[in-house]
Design an enzyme around this catalytic site. Structure first.
Site, PDB file in Angstrom:
ATOM      1  N   HIS A   1       0.749  -1.131  -0.215  1.00  0.00           N
ATOM      2  CA  HIS A   1       0.103   0.018  -0.083  1.00  0.00           C
ATOM      3  C   HIS A   1       0.850   1.403  -0.109  1.00  0.00           C
ATOM      4  O   HIS A   1       0.517   2.136  -0.750  1.00  0.00           O
ATOM      5  CB  HIS A   1      -0.870  -0.044   1.325  1.00  0.00           C
ATOM      6  CG  HIS A   1      -1.903  -1.204   1.363  1.00  0.00           C
ATOM      7  ND1 HIS A   1      -1.937  -1.995   2.106  1.00  0.00           N
ATOM      8  CD2 HIS A   1      -3.109  -1.202   0.557  1.00  0.00           C
ATOM      9  CE1 HIS A   1      -2.917  -2.936   2.026  1.00  0.00           C
ATOM     10  NE2 HIS A   1      -3.648  -2.399   1.044  1.00  0.00           N
TER      11      HIS A   1
ATOM     12  N   GLY B   1      -3.622  -1.333  -7.279  1.00  0.00           N
ATOM     13  CA  GLY B   1      -2.544  -2.052  -7.429  1.00  0.00           C
ATOM     14  C   GLY B   1      -3.070  -3.325  -8.301  1.00  0.00           C
ATOM     15  O   GLY B   1      -4.150  -3.654  -8.621  1.00  0.00           O
TER      16      GLY B   1
ATOM     17  N   LEU C   1       3.909  -5.335  -5.806  1.00  0.00           N
ATOM     18  CA  LEU C   1       5.202  -5.326  -4.734  1.00  0.00           C
ATOM     19  C   LEU C   1       5.082  -6.805  -4.220  1.00  0.00           C
ATOM     20  O   LEU C   1       3.929  -7.287  -3.586  1.00  0.00           O
ATOM     21  CB  LEU C   1       4.772  -4.403  -3.681  1.00  0.00           C
ATOM     22  CG  LEU C   1       6.054  -3.935  -2.921  1.00  0.00           C
ATOM     23  CD1 LEU C   1       7.188  -3.395  -3.894  1.00  0.00           C
ATOM     24  CD2 LEU C   1       6.057  -3.012  -1.769  1.00  0.00           C
TER      25      LEU C   1
END
Length: 289
Positions: free
Chosen positions: A39, A150, A179
């Site tokens: 985040h 994302g 990520l």
């Protein structure tokens, strides 16, 4: 400037109006909280596109099914606020359910077709109606210049781009790269559901996707690759597998034979109490001349 937290739409709009009066660009990062480095990477990307960053934290009940983890979903607002403050985020919008869905609320936003009736849309009926509803509200409440989502939730990103364009919402929807942890596991708030042993097993998903991606990009037939991938995922201890599929990167239409244009491979599988999702981009390799 230190983080400010507001809980009402009126206070959110007042803050944004003040920024607008100063000629500042605004970015929104919608989340359900239980924040992690993934985040925070979204907030860094937001900072590249705007002068001020808002992170919304709201566990949205309308995107959870009756047997899903709405009640158990982690709610960690004090810890989330510390992370956002350290990351330099200016505003946290943390509304209550009553603020977002007041008495008499009766409106739905729905996206049809392959964007919502496949993958997580098939496995979680009604999920994307809830996503479309809450994200539409957040975009109209904050009216940011851009919003960051994302790519781990790639289908969600495509759904949001679809209804934002269809409804002429004047916001630039920006996708952020996945990520990953050092062992390849995609970062997710639901990773905290994993036991220590399950956490060691979880990176299998990424390894299987990476292997299929490399072979599919070179033109290998998808049927045998996906069959072997399912065997490997089940053998590792995941069960059930909701889907392991290759789909067109733009339309999400199924690719069943070989990859000849940009595609993505998607997986969703349960490991213990956690339902994990992941995806990889497949870019076909042009034959040597």
């Amino acid at each position: 400037m230190p983080l400010t937290t507001v809980h009402t739409v009126a206070d959110l709009r007042a803050t944004v109006a003040d920024w607008r009066a100063q000629g500042l660009r605004v970015a929104l990062v919608p989340t359900m909280g239980a924040l992690h480095d993934g985040h925070i990477s979204l907030t860094r990307l937001a900072r590249e596109h705007a002068d001020r960053v808002i992170v919304s934290i709201f566990v949205n009940p309308t995107q959870f099914g009756p047997n899903e983890d709405f009640g158990a979903y982690p709610r960690t607002l004090p810890d989330d606020q510390k992370l956002l403050d350290a990351a330099g985020v200016e505003l946290c919008f943390a509304p209550s359910v009553e603020e977002m869905y007041p008495d008499g609320f009766a409106t739905k936003v729905s996206v049809g077709g392959a964007m919502t009736n496949v993958l997580c849309g098939a496995a979680r009926p009604g999920h994307f109606d809830g996503v479309a509803q809450i994200v539409t509200k957040l975009l109209l409440q904050a009216l940011p210049d851009c919003a960051i989502f994302g790519q781990k939730d790639y289908q969600q990103l495509m759904v949001i781009r679809r209804f934002s364009a269809d409804l002429n919402i004047p916001v630039d929807i920006i996708g952020a790269k996945i990520l990953r942890e050092e062992d390849g596991l995609a970062m997710s708030s639901r990773n905290r559901y994993l036991s220590p042993q399950e956490r060691k097993t979880a990176p299998v998903l990424n390894r299987v996707l990476a292997d299929i991606t490399a072979r599919a990009a070179k033109g290998a037939e998808l049927g045998p690759l996906l069959a072997k991938g399912r065997e490997d995922i089940l053998a590792a201890g995941f069960n059930p597998i909701d889907y392991l599929e290759v789909r067109d990167a733009q339309t999400l239409e199924l690719v069943s034979q070989t990859v000849t244009r940009p595609a993505r491979i998607f997986v969703a599988a349960r490991l213990g109490k956690a339902r994990l999702i992941d995806n990889h981009a497949i870019d076909p390799v042009s034959p040597a001349v």
